[in-house]
Scaffold this motif. Sequence first.
Motif, PDB file in Angstrom:
ATOM      1  N   VAL A 153     107.390 109.954  62.226  1.00  0.00           N
ATOM      2  CA  VAL A 153     108.679 110.556  62.562  1.00  0.00           C
ATOM      3  C   VAL A 153     108.557 112.052  62.867  1.00  0.00           C
ATOM      4  N   ASN A 154     107.311 112.527  63.009  1.00  0.00           N
ATOM      5  CA  ASN A 154     107.046 113.906  63.413  1.00  0.00           C
ATOM      6  C   ASN A 154     107.548 114.936  62.407  1.00  0.00           C
ATOM      7  N   ILE A 155     107.367 114.660  61.122  1.00  0.00           N
ATOM      8  CA  ILE A 155     107.676 115.609  60.058  1.00  0.00           C
ATOM      9  C   ILE A 155     106.357 116.266  59.639  1.00  0.00           C
ATOM     10  N   PRO A 156     106.270 117.605  59.622  1.00  0.00           N
ATOM     11  CA  PRO A 156     104.975 118.280  59.433  1.00  0.00           C
ATOM     12  C   PRO A 156     104.499 118.371  57.986  1.00  0.00           C
TER      13      PRO A 156
ATOM     14  N   MET B  63     107.100 102.252  57.130  1.00  0.00           N
ATOM     15  CA  MET B  63     106.676 103.612  57.445  1.00  0.00           C
ATOM     16  C   MET B  63     107.616 104.285  58.440  1.00  0.00           C
ATOM     17  N   TYR B  64     108.412 103.481  59.144  1.00  0.00           N
ATOM     18  CA  TYR B  64     109.496 104.041  59.955  1.00  0.00           C
ATOM     19  C   TYR B  64     110.828 103.966  59.215  1.00  0.00           C
ATOM     20  N   LEU B  65     111.192 102.751  58.775  1.00  0.00           N
ATOM     21  CA  LEU B  65     112.560 102.521  58.302  1.00  0.00           C
ATOM     22  C   LEU B  65     112.885 103.280  57.026  1.00  0.00           C
ATOM     23  N   ASN B  66     111.870 103.563  56.217  1.00  0.00           N
ATOM     24  CA  ASN B  66     112.063 104.224  54.925  1.00  0.00           C
ATOM     25  C   ASN B  66     111.968 105.752  55.039  1.00  0.00           C
ATOM     26  N   ALA B  67     111.910 106.263  56.269  1.00  0.00           N
ATOM     27  CA  ALA B  67     111.601 107.690  56.470  1.00  0.00           C
ATOM     28  C   ALA B  67     112.807 108.620  56.342  1.00  0.00           C
ATOM     29  N   GLY B  68     114.001 108.094  56.103  1.00  0.00           N
ATOM     30  CA  GLY B  68     115.174 108.958  55.991  1.00  0.00           C
ATOM     31  C   GLY B  68     115.076 109.937  54.841  1.00  0.00           C
ATOM     32  N   GLY B  69     114.507 109.484  53.718  1.00  0.00           N
ATOM     33  CA  GLY B  69     114.389 110.352  52.543  1.00  0.00           C
ATOM     34  C   GLY B  69     113.502 111.546  52.799  1.00  0.00           C
ATOM     35  N   VAL B  70     112.307 111.313  53.370  1.00  0.00           N
ATOM     36  CA  VAL B  70     111.393 112.434  53.608  1.00  0.00           C
ATOM     37  C   VAL B  70     111.916 113.342  54.713  1.00  0.00           C
ATOM     38  N   THR B  71     112.677 112.796  55.650  1.00  0.00           N
ATOM     39  CA  THR B  71     113.263 113.623  56.710  1.00  0.00           C
ATOM     40  C   THR B  71     114.236 114.642  56.118  1.00  0.00           C
ATOM     41  N   VAL B  72     115.129 114.169  55.259  1.00  0.00           N
ATOM     42  CA  VAL B  72     116.104 115.081  54.660  1.00  0.00           C
ATOM     43  C   VAL B  72     115.439 115.959  53.599  1.00  0.00           C
TER      44      VAL B  72
ATOM     45  N   SER C  36     123.145 114.707  61.294  1.00  0.00           N
ATOM     46  CA  SER C  36     122.824 114.810  62.714  1.00  0.00           C
ATOM     47  C   SER C  36     121.315 114.893  62.927  1.00  0.00           C
ATOM     48  N   GLY C  37     120.648 115.719  62.104  1.00  0.00           N
ATOM     49  CA  GLY C  37     119.198 115.841  62.209  1.00  0.00           C
ATOM     50  C   GLY C  37     118.490 114.546  61.836  1.00  0.00           C
ATOM     51  N   LEU C  38     119.005 113.860  60.824  1.00  0.00           N
ATOM     52  CA  LEU C  38     118.437 112.578  60.413  1.00  0.00           C
ATOM     53  C   LEU C  38     118.584 111.551  61.528  1.00  0.00           C
ATOM     54  N   GLU C  39     119.765 111.491  62.122  1.00  0.00           N
ATOM     55  CA  GLU C  39     120.002 110.517  63.192  1.00  0.00           C
ATOM     56  C   GLU C  39     119.098 110.785  64.391  1.00  0.00           C
ATOM     57  N   GLU C  40     118.970 112.045  64.770  1.00  0.00           N
ATOM     58  CA  GLU C  40     118.094 112.390  65.895  1.00  0.00           C
ATOM     59  C   GLU C  40     116.657 111.959  65.611  1.00  0.00           C
ATOM     60  N   THR C  41     116.187 112.217  64.387  1.00  0.00           N
ATOM     61  CA  THR C  41     114.820 111.857  64.010  1.00  0.00           C
ATOM     62  C   THR C  41     114.607 110.348  64.062  1.00  0.00           C
ATOM     63  N   MET C  42     115.518 109.579  63.462  1.00  0.00           N
ATOM     64  CA  MET C  42     115.359 108.129  63.376  1.00  0.00           C
ATOM     65  C   MET C  42     115.524 107.450  64.741  1.00  0.00           C
ATOM     66  N   VAL C  43     116.468 107.905  65.528  1.00  0.00           N
ATOM     67  CA  VAL C  43     116.695 107.304  66.852  1.00  0.00           C
ATOM     68  C   VAL C  43     115.484 107.537  67.751  1.00  0.00           C
ATOM     69  N   THR C  44     115.019 108.787  67.821  1.00  0.00           N
ATOM     70  CA  THR C  44     113.878 109.118  68.677  1.00  0.00           C
ATOM     71  C   THR C  44     112.635 108.352  68.245  1.00  0.00           C
ATOM     72  N   ALA C  45     112.381 108.318  66.932  1.00  0.00           N
ATOM     73  CA  ALA C  45     111.180 107.656  66.422  1.00  0.00           C
ATOM     74  C   ALA C  45     111.203 106.159  66.726  1.00  0.00           C
ATOM     75  N   TYR C  46     112.364 105.501  66.574  1.00  0.00           N
ATOM     76  CA  TYR C  46     112.390 104.057  66.821  1.00  0.00           C
ATOM     77  C   TYR C  46     112.029 103.735  68.262  1.00  0.00           C
TER      78      TYR C  46
ATOM     79  N   ILE D  19      98.630 107.706  63.983  1.00  0.00           N
ATOM     80  CA  ILE D  19      97.210 108.078  64.034  1.00  0.00           C
ATOM     81  C   ILE D  19      96.944 109.031  65.191  1.00  0.00           C
ATOM     82  N   GLU D  20      97.580 108.804  66.331  1.00  0.00           N
ATOM     83  CA  GLU D  20      97.416 109.714  67.471  1.00  0.00           C
ATOM     84  C   GLU D  20      97.780 111.145  67.076  1.00  0.00           C
ATOM     85  N   ARG D  21      98.887 111.288  66.357  1.00  0.00           N
ATOM     86  CA  ARG D  21      99.359 112.628  65.971  1.00  0.00           C
ATOM     87  C   ARG D  21      98.450 113.253  64.910  1.00  0.00           C
TER      88      ARG D  21
END
Length: 472
Positions: free
Chosen positions: A100-103, A354-363, A424-434, A458-460
């Motif tokens: 989800v591109n979180i550093p 690894m995608y669907l559970n990413a809301g917690g780490v995003t926020v 808003s930031g969470l939605e942008e992250t999850m929508v783009t990543a999916y 892995i690419e990232r």
Amino acid sequence: MAQNQEYSLFEDVCSFVDDAAQHMELHPGLLEQIKQCNSIYKFHFPVRMDDGSYQVVKGYRVQHSHHKLPVKGGIRFSEMVNEQEVMGLASLMTFKCAMVNIPFGGAKGGVNIDPLAYNTRQLEKITRRYTSELIKKKFIGPAIDVPAPDYGTGAREMAWIVDTYEAFNPEAINAKACVTGKPLSQHGIEGRTEATGMGVYIGIREAVSVKEDMESLGLTTGLQDKKIIIQGLGNVGFYSAKYLSEAGAKIIGVAEWNGGIWDENGIDIEALKEYQIENKGFEGYGKGEFIKDSASLLEKECDILVPAALENQITSENAGKIKAKIIGEAANGPITKEAEKILLDREIFVIPDMYLNAGGVTVSYFEWLKNLSRVSFGKLEKRYDMEKYKFLLDSIENATGDAFKQEQRDAIVKGASERDLVISGLEETMVTAYHDLNEMRKNKKIKSLRTAAFILAIERIAISYTDMGIFP
């Protein structure tokens, strides 16, 4: 379902990485580095109980990847905590953050206790001592390793952790950023409590919006009237169910460790949650059928199954009996690798953890940024935006001679709150990543969204190591 002691989540994650690597060109040394845990800290400490006796408690903190710092991952209190589990969860965090591109790099922690067997004072002792052990070995800090809540922990434990860290580091101006998931009074962030569950909802919503994918499953697009079964009504399961039902889906089953509820007419999730809190379970709930063997609910017919409890819940033993058309992994690692192969062969669509559970780490990332900047989101610009929108509406009314209704004016003039910006930031992250991972799945012509997610992650990660000059 009882956890199989032979099962290794870490080995499962490594095998998923190997599967993804078959679709990539990676230096063998880089692949091995990406898989391995960089640092593993296993320790024991004594805790004096109220009766004067002592218990020796086992704790863990695993830092899986240092390709980005700090590393990030929750702390769980559970009798099932062991080294392999924590290693597996830490590795999942690495790939989740990259996906989800979180550093952040990935990490995880755990204490091998049953939190229900201790009172508040005893839990505070355990949490503070665990934190002090991390501090001694520099396994916690805003720039090093930033824990968060997980199974068996919450905002209360995070408050104890940050208070302990500040006591050891009185000169650290950014000390509040040593942990996320804190209470608002301790510089937490609006929207963190429901973040993971909301991320699950957004991810499932995006998955069912793709017409081509839904047609292949024999489903219509959208959440309206989709029949859903939820396993686990803790924080993640509750908010997932709440937002899915508010979007028009019908929750027909809820499974917990001590029984479940089945009602094809639909379950009022908020009422069920209130009953669960008051009665420590679902038995005796006035609506629907109580199911003592709650694991059997996973095998009932539905459109979407959402395992939101612990790992290793869908295995080779029950995967052939699953009747759902979509499985959304709200928990970490609920489907074993052998089970997923069976599910994919049966054309069941799996949205990976690894995608669907990413809301917690995003926020959590947003909370960490807030703590470093030492200012709440929206505080600087909210009033400015309100005045700007008010001026714009006044200008439109003067030019047209028409007046907006008061509710319209209130909705437009309202400046964004911290929670508005976080969601808003969470939605942008999850929508783009999916859509990134679904596009990868289709480009690689593979069935598995999980493999596509690992390829993308892995690419990232590989780019980070390459740019550091560690690998060619």
